[in-house]
Design a protein around this motif. Structure first.
Motif, PDB file in Angstrom:
ATOM      1  N   PHE A 163       0.871  -1.174   0.000  1.00 45.57           N
ATOM      2  CA  PHE A 163       0.000   0.000   0.000  1.00 45.57           C
ATOM      3  C   PHE A 163       0.906   1.220   0.000  1.00 45.57           C
ATOM      4  N   ASN A 164       0.970   1.875  -1.145  1.00 47.95           N
ATOM      5  CA  ASN A 164       1.881   3.016  -1.299  1.00 47.95           C
ATOM      6  C   ASN A 164       1.133   4.336  -1.049  1.00 47.95           C
ATOM      7  N   LYS A 165       1.879   5.404  -0.976  1.00 45.76           N
ATOM      8  CA  LYS A 165       1.360   6.769  -0.771  1.00 45.76           C
ATOM      9  C   LYS A 165       0.649   6.919   0.575  1.00 45.76           C
TER      10      LYS A 165
ATOM     11  N   VAL B 123       7.924  -0.087 -20.137  1.00 49.33           N
ATOM     12  CA  VAL B 123       6.879  -1.023 -20.562  1.00 49.33           C
ATOM     13  C   VAL B 123       5.566  -0.672 -19.871  1.00 49.33           C
ATOM     14  N   SER B 124       5.344   0.606 -19.701  1.00 50.36           N
ATOM     15  CA  SER B 124       4.147   1.024 -19.008  1.00 50.36           C
ATOM     16  C   SER B 124       3.183   1.662 -19.993  1.00 50.36           C
ATOM     17  N   GLY B 125       1.911   1.511 -19.750  1.00 49.21           N
ATOM     18  CA  GLY B 125       0.946   2.143 -20.643  1.00 49.21           C
ATOM     19  C   GLY B 125      -0.414   2.184 -20.011  1.00 49.21           C
TER      20      GLY B 125
ATOM     21  N   GLY C 278       0.930  -3.345 -10.759  1.00 51.34           N
ATOM     22  CA  GLY C 278      -0.086  -2.538 -10.092  1.00 51.34           C
ATOM     23  C   GLY C 278      -0.777  -1.656 -11.099  1.00 51.34           C
ATOM     24  N   LEU C 279      -1.806  -0.964 -10.645  1.00 56.20           N
ATOM     25  CA  LEU C 279      -2.549  -0.108 -11.559  1.00 56.20           C
ATOM     26  C   LEU C 279      -1.748   1.151 -11.871  1.00 56.20           C
ATOM     27  N   SER C 280      -2.121   1.788 -12.948  1.00 57.28           N
ATOM     28  CA  SER C 280      -1.429   2.994 -13.385  1.00 57.28           C
ATOM     29  C   SER C 280      -1.476   4.080 -12.304  1.00 57.28           C
ATOM     30  N   GLY C 281      -0.348   4.690 -12.060  1.00 57.68           N
ATOM     31  CA  GLY C 281      -0.295   5.819 -11.137  1.00 57.68           C
ATOM     32  C   GLY C 281      -0.108   5.448  -9.680  1.00 57.68           C
ATOM     33  N   ALA C 282       0.006   4.140  -9.385  1.00 57.23           N
ATOM     34  CA  ALA C 282       0.132   3.719  -7.984  1.00 57.23           C
ATOM     35  C   ALA C 282       1.522   4.010  -7.414  1.00 57.23           C
ATOM     36  N   GLY C 283       2.496   4.198  -8.312  1.00 56.41           N
ATOM     37  CA  GLY C 283       3.844   4.532  -7.839  1.00 56.41           C
ATOM     38  C   GLY C 283       4.880   3.445  -8.072  1.00 56.41           C
ATOM     39  N   LYS C 284       4.626   2.558  -9.026  1.00 61.81           N
ATOM     40  CA  LYS C 284       5.564   1.460  -9.299  1.00 61.81           C
ATOM     41  C   LYS C 284       6.945   1.989  -9.685  1.00 61.81           C
ATOM     42  N   SER C 285       6.967   2.879 -10.680  1.00 58.47           N
ATOM     43  CA  SER C 285       8.260   3.395 -11.157  1.00 58.47           C
ATOM     44  C   SER C 285       8.989   4.135 -10.050  1.00 58.47           C
ATOM     45  N   THR C 286       8.230   4.915  -9.281  1.00 59.63           N
ATOM     46  CA  THR C 286       8.847   5.697  -8.209  1.00 59.63           C
ATOM     47  C   THR C 286       9.480   4.769  -7.171  1.00 59.63           C
ATOM     48  N   LEU C 287       8.761   3.711  -6.792  1.00 57.57           N
ATOM     49  CA  LEU C 287       9.307   2.777  -5.802  1.00 57.57           C
ATOM     50  C   LEU C 287      10.499   2.010  -6.379  1.00 57.57           C
TER      51      LEU C 287
ATOM     52  N   THR D 246       4.005   1.763   2.326  1.00 62.64           N
ATOM     53  CA  THR D 246       5.159   2.556   1.888  1.00 62.64           C
ATOM     54  C   THR D 246       4.757   3.982   1.540  1.00 62.64           C
ATOM     55  N   SER D 247       5.756   4.829   1.544  1.00 60.10           N
ATOM     56  CA  SER D 247       5.604   6.163   0.980  1.00 60.10           C
ATOM     57  C   SER D 247       6.922   6.552   0.335  1.00 60.10           C
ATOM     58  N   ALA D 248       6.848   6.912  -0.919  1.00 59.16           N
ATOM     59  CA  ALA D 248       8.057   7.361  -1.611  1.00 59.16           C
ATOM     60  C   ALA D 248       8.394   8.788  -1.199  1.00 59.16           C
ATOM     61  N   VAL D 249       7.449   9.462  -0.544  1.00 61.14           N
ATOM     62  CA  VAL D 249       7.687  10.841  -0.096  1.00 61.14           C
ATOM     63  C   VAL D 249       8.457  10.835   1.223  1.00 61.14           C
ATOM     64  N   THR D 250       8.015  10.022   2.181  1.00 63.44           N
ATOM     65  CA  THR D 250       8.684   9.996   3.491  1.00 63.44           C
ATOM     66  C   THR D 250       9.684   8.838   3.607  1.00 63.44           C
TER      67      THR D 250
ATOM     68  N   ASP E 285       1.561   8.557   2.912  1.00 56.92           N
ATOM     69  CA  ASP E 285       1.686   9.959   3.364  1.00 56.92           C
ATOM     70  C   ASP E 285       0.413  10.755   3.095  1.00 56.92           C
ATOM     71  N   LEU E 286      -0.440  10.255   2.191  1.00 54.42           N
ATOM     72  CA  LEU E 286      -1.660  10.996   1.834  1.00 54.42           C
ATOM     73  C   LEU E 286      -2.840  10.677   2.757  1.00 54.42           C
ATOM     74  N   LEU E 287      -2.636   9.757   3.702  1.00 52.99           N
ATOM     75  CA  LEU E 287      -3.780   9.278   4.490  1.00 52.99           C
ATOM     76  C   LEU E 287      -3.998  10.077   5.770  1.00 52.99           C
TER      77      LEU E 287
HETATM   78  N1  LIG Z   1       2.190  11.441  -2.343  1.00 54.70           N
HETATM   79  C1  LIG Z   1       2.837  10.443  -2.938  1.00 54.70           C
HETATM   80  N2  LIG Z   1       2.982  10.429  -4.284  1.00 54.70           N
HETATM   81  C2  LIG Z   1       3.634   9.400  -4.844  1.00 54.70           C
HETATM   82  C3  LIG Z   1       4.179   8.331  -4.086  1.00 54.70           C
HETATM   83  N3  LIG Z   1       4.741   7.446  -4.931  1.00 54.70           N
HETATM   84  C4  LIG Z   1       4.571   7.931  -6.169  1.00 54.70           C
HETATM   85  N4  LIG Z   1       3.907   9.112  -6.132  1.00 54.70           N
HETATM   86  C5  LIG Z   1       3.509   9.950  -7.273  1.00 54.70           C
HETATM   87  O1  LIG Z   1       2.473   9.276  -7.988  1.00 54.70           O
HETATM   88  C6  LIG Z   1       2.580   9.534  -9.390  1.00 54.70           C
HETATM   89  C7  LIG Z   1       2.612   8.235 -10.165  1.00 54.70           C
HETATM   90  O2  LIG Z   1       3.802   7.548  -9.848  1.00 54.70           O
HETATM   91  P1  LIG Z   1       4.512   6.531 -10.852  1.00 54.70           P
HETATM   92  O3  LIG Z   1       5.703   5.990 -10.153  1.00 54.70           O
HETATM   93  O4  LIG Z   1       4.695   7.153 -12.173  1.00 54.70           O
HETATM   94  O5  LIG Z   1       3.369   5.437 -10.962  1.00 54.70           O
HETATM   95  P2  LIG Z   1       3.334   4.108 -11.846  1.00 54.70           P
HETATM   96  O6  LIG Z   1       2.639   3.097 -11.026  1.00 54.70           O
HETATM   97  O7  LIG Z   1       4.689   3.755 -12.334  1.00 54.70           O
HETATM   98  O8  LIG Z   1       2.388   4.581 -13.018  1.00 54.70           O
HETATM   99  P3  LIG Z   1       2.276   4.073 -14.547  1.00 54.70           P
HETATM  100  O9  LIG Z   1       3.591   4.378 -15.198  1.00 54.70           O
HETATM  101  O10 LIG Z   1       1.147   4.860 -15.100  1.00 54.70           O
HETATM  102  O11 LIG Z   1       1.960   2.611 -14.494  1.00 54.70           O
HETATM  103  C8  LIG Z   1       3.835  10.386  -9.564  1.00 54.70           C
HETATM  104  O12 LIG Z   1       3.439  11.739  -9.644  1.00 54.70           O
HETATM  105  C9  LIG Z   1       4.628  10.132  -8.291  1.00 54.70           C
HETATM  106  O13 LIG Z   1       5.445  11.218  -7.935  1.00 54.70           O
HETATM  107  C10 LIG Z   1       4.024   8.386  -2.652  1.00 54.70           C
HETATM  108  O14 LIG Z   1       4.446   7.503  -1.904  1.00 54.70           O
HETATM  109  N5  LIG Z   1       3.336   9.452  -2.158  1.00 54.70           N
END
Ligand SMILES: Nc1nc2c(ncn2[C@@H]2O[C@H](COP(=O)(O)OP(=O)(O)OP(=O)(O)O)[C@@H](O)[C@H]2O)c(=O)[nH]1
Ligand SMILES: [Zn+2]
Length: 298
Positions: A114-116, A193-195, A169-178, A145-149, A118-120
């Motif tokens: 469960f990412n992000k 390989v994301s889309g 995971g679903l798009s935007g969940a933070g896979k690339s960031t983690l 997890t939180s990629a912010v903290t 920090d938003l809860l």
């Molecule tokens: N607040 C917050 N934002 C985060 C966190 N992790 C990632 N983000 C933001 O969420 C957005 C999506 O992150 P990505 O890492 O691109 O997500 P993804 O799952 O790889 O998305 P796709 O490439 O669409 O599959 C970005 O703007 C990140 O900066 C987190 O832990 N907390």
């Protein structure tokens, strides 16, 4: 000289093999090619070294695989991290349950992230704890997890040790960031390989495995998709839901599909809060899909 190593990348004419001596640019021995033996990223192979500087080798044998995922092709994956969020995007438990079902069919260990977090706010966190408890109870490991903290990042890294891991995971969940927090190397190809359809914008791109300094490898492509569930006979679907599997044979009717029949143990356990109702709903949905697929091919 003979060496063993892990195929970490497929290039046009070569396979890159990670060995204790370093990375070896390799080709496949003629006899293996003749037998049409395929070598995949993730395979453990034996090599004959034919050049020292730069290191070059010929793959002479492939060790038995524990698993092979087809699209994208990667062998011997040991576990997959499913990255989900409670907020932004909102929690999608149906997708999570479909991913968990798929991983079980493929024989892969699944870890729920469960990412992000920090938003809860306080209420969100309490809600998340309830959800975690549901999954913990049926045997899944969950990590917050939180990629912010940077909460939970160390835990993720330690879970990757000595394993071959992938992130999904679903798009935007933070896979690339983690992934970028785990793979610190700048050559990491974030998001390739994301889309939006989950199948990738560059579907021809091969998976590469990134060796971790702690030991183990992480697939550096976050697009491995579990959205499309694999087809199994509908009566086997319960076998991939741990809380249903352990109740097989306990309902009044032997052929109970836990869809509201009288004397169903699953209904009783849902009423007692022992089983999550939403998990049964997701199971039934997959059951009905499998049934429809079988009818179509009959
Ligand atoms: N607040 C917050 N934002 C985060 C966190 N992790 C990632 N983000 C933001 O969420 C957005 C999506 O992150 P990505 O890492 O691109 O997500 P993804 O799952 O790889 O998305 P796709 O490439 O669409 O599959 C970005 O703007 C990140 O900066 C987190 O832990 N907390
Ligand atoms: Zn039943």
């Amino acid at each position: 000289m003979q060496l063993s190593g892990r195929v970490i990348e497929e290039q046009k004419n070569y396979l890159i093999v990670d060995t204790p001596e370093g990375t070896v640019r390799s080709t496949i021995k003629g006899i293996l090619k003749k037998n049409k033996t395929r070598v995949f990223t993730g395979d453990l192979v034996d090599l004959e070294i034919i050049n020292r500087d730069p290191l070059e080798g010929v793959i002479s044998a492939i060790h038995e695989r524990s698993s092979l995922l087809k699209r994208p092709a990667v062998a011997n994956l040991s576990q997959v991290f499913f990255i989900f969020t409670v907020k932004s995007p909102p929690l999608d438990l149906e997708s999570l349950d479909r991913f968990l079902f798929s991983a079980r069919v493929y024989g892969l260990e699944a870890i729920i992230v469960f990412n992000k977090i920090d938003l809860l706010n306080c209420d969100d966190s309490k809600e998340l704890e309830k959800i975690r408890e549901i999954y913990r109870k049926i045997g899944y490991r969950t990590v917050c997890t939180s990629a912010v903290t940077n909460t939970g990042i160390e835990e993720l890294i330690s879970l990757c040790k000595d394993k071959i891991s992938a992130f999904s995971g679903l798009s935007g969940a933070g896979k690339s960031t983690l992934l970028s927090k785990i793979i610190l190397d700048k050559s990491f190809r974030i998001g390739e390989v994301s889309g939006s359809n989950g199948r990738g914008t560059h579907t021809t791109t091969h998976v590469s495995l990134h060796p971790l300094k702690e030991g183990g490898y992480v697939a550096d492509t976050p697009g491995i998709s579990f959205v499309n569930v694999p087809t199994v006979p509908e009566e086997e679907v319960t076998g991939y839901f741990p809380e249903l599997e352990c109740r097989i044979g306990q309902c009044r009717y032997n052929n109970c599909i836990h869809g509201g029949e009288p004397g169903c143990i699953v209904d009783q356990l849902i009423a007692e809060n022992e089983i999550a109702g939403f998990r049964r709903d997701h199971y039934l949905k997959i059951y009905n899909e499998m049934k429809a697929i079988r009818k179509r091919y009959k």
